[in-house]
Design a protein around this motif. Structure first.
Motif, PDB file in Angstrom:
ATOM      1  N   ASP A  31       7.345 -19.348  -9.950  1.00  0.00           N
ATOM      2  CA  ASP A  31       6.653 -17.901  -9.986  1.00  0.00           C
ATOM      3  C   ASP A  31       6.346 -17.537  -8.503  1.00  0.00           C
ATOM      4  N   HIS A  32       5.544 -18.512  -7.811  1.00  0.00           N
ATOM      5  CA  HIS A  32       5.199 -18.113  -6.600  1.00  0.00           C
ATOM      6  C   HIS A  32       6.292 -17.929  -5.420  1.00  0.00           C
ATOM      7  N   TYR A  33       7.339 -18.280  -5.577  1.00  0.00           N
ATOM      8  CA  TYR A  33       8.391 -18.294  -4.748  1.00  0.00           C
ATOM      9  C   TYR A  33       9.573 -17.591  -5.143  1.00  0.00           C
ATOM     10  N   CYS A  47      15.988 -24.049 -12.390  1.00  0.00           N
ATOM     11  CA  CYS A  47      16.117 -22.719 -11.432  1.00  0.00           C
ATOM     12  C   CYS A  47      16.315 -23.210 -10.008  1.00  0.00           C
ATOM     13  N   GLU A  48      16.969 -22.277  -9.143  1.00  0.00           N
ATOM     14  CA  GLU A  48      16.812 -22.770  -7.852  1.00  0.00           C
ATOM     15  C   GLU A  48      16.949 -21.546  -6.839  1.00  0.00           C
ATOM     16  N   GLY A  49      16.883 -22.087  -5.630  1.00  0.00           N
ATOM     17  CA  GLY A  49      16.770 -20.979  -4.408  1.00  0.00           C
ATOM     18  C   GLY A  49      16.140 -21.488  -3.272  1.00  0.00           C
ATOM     19  N   ALA A  50      15.760 -20.796  -2.380  1.00  0.00           N
ATOM     20  CA  ALA A  50      15.318 -21.521  -1.131  1.00  0.00           C
ATOM     21  C   ALA A  50      13.941 -20.926  -0.830  1.00  0.00           C
ATOM     22  N   ILE A  51      13.311 -21.967  -0.210  1.00  0.00           N
ATOM     23  CA  ILE A  51      11.656 -21.748   0.081  1.00  0.00           C
ATOM     24  C   ILE A  51      11.555 -21.882   1.837  1.00  0.00           C
ATOM     25  N   ASP A  52      10.885 -20.676   2.396  1.00  0.00           N
ATOM     26  CA  ASP A  52      10.697 -20.916   3.834  1.00  0.00           C
ATOM     27  C   ASP A  52       9.631 -22.010   4.109  1.00  0.00           C
ATOM     28  N   THR A  53       9.968 -22.947   5.007  1.00  0.00           N
ATOM     29  CA  THR A  53       8.940 -23.921   5.468  1.00  0.00           C
ATOM     30  C   THR A  53       8.605 -23.719   7.012  1.00  0.00           C
ATOM     31  N   PRO A  54       7.518 -24.401   7.586  1.00  0.00           N
ATOM     32  CA  PRO A  54       7.460 -24.286   8.949  1.00  0.00           C
ATOM     33  C   PRO A  54       8.657 -24.613   9.704  1.00  0.00           C
ATOM     34  N   LYS A  55       9.572 -25.705   9.129  1.00  0.00           N
ATOM     35  CA  LYS A  55      10.797 -26.079   9.953  1.00  0.00           C
ATOM     36  C   LYS A  55      12.058 -25.278   9.486  1.00  0.00           C
TER      37      LYS A  55
END
Length: 208
Positions: A31-33, A47-55
């Motif tokens: 839900d958060h992402y 479920c899948e997707g991409a999460i933005d990280t500092p790197k």
């Protein structure tokens, strides 16, 4: 592909049980992402997707095995094989009897500590998986453990549970970047464990 696994039992009967807090953690992350939708794959719901990280952006798969808790490793193995990932790419979120309620500890490697979902996963992948251990406390009597884990969270426990799951979701980018110490620190900072009488038994076990 980074694979985040939540342990739990399928079906509405178990949905709110303490034993299903791993499933709950993945629901909050999804839900958060805004990941998803959930669909049936690998003997589980994913479920899948991409999460933005500092790197940078990291591809993730969220997996809730539907094989029942004690056979979770079958689903995890299927997902790892499909993506050609390794045990080091897998993080399992699960309930932990030997941590006080609301306490969170991150661990890499080691044994299963009597957790049959971990036992099954380690049997398929080896011990090098990462674990997000979510404290639910111990009832104080081993004969009461099954009833404890297969009971719903008490109303009084829901605030710390929800705060902790939200903290895990918010800190996930650090985990995906491999900054595991910072991940642990941020989760603990955002959601410190509550001071509750139920913690007494678990604290004693932690000291053993």
């Amino acid at each position: 592909m980074k694979i985040l696994v939540g342990l739990g039992n399928p079906g509405d009967k178990y949905a709110r049980n303490r034993h299903n807090v791993g499933f709950m953690a993945l629901d909050v992350i999804a839900d958060h992402y805004r990941l998803g939708p959930w669909r049936a794959r690998f003997q589980g719901l994913t479920c899948e997707g991409a999460i933005d990280t500092p790197k940078g952006r990291v591809k993730v798969l969220l997996l809730k095995p539907q094989t029942f808790y004690n056979d979770s490793g079958n689903a995890v193995r299927a997902a790892v094989d499909f993506y050609k990932s390794g045990a080091e790419d897998v993080t399992v979120f699960h309930d932990e009897l030997d941590l006080t309620p609301g306490k969170f500890r991150f661990k890499r490697g080691g044994g299963h500590g009597g957790n049959n979902g971990l036992r099954s996963t380690i049997a398929h992948l080896g011990p090098d998986i990462q674990r997000g251990r979510i404290g639910i406390g111990h009832p104080g009597d081993k004969n009461k453990v099954t009833g404890h884990v297969l009971s719903d969270f008490a109303k009084a426990e829901e605030p710390w549970r929800d705060d902790l799951l939200d903290a895990i979701a918010r800190a996930i980018p650090l985990l995906l970047d491999g900054d595991v110490d910072q991940f642990q620190t941020k989760v603990t900072h955002l959601a410190p464990a509550p001071d509750a009488p139920l913690q007494r038994n678990a604290k004693a076990r932690e000291a053993d």
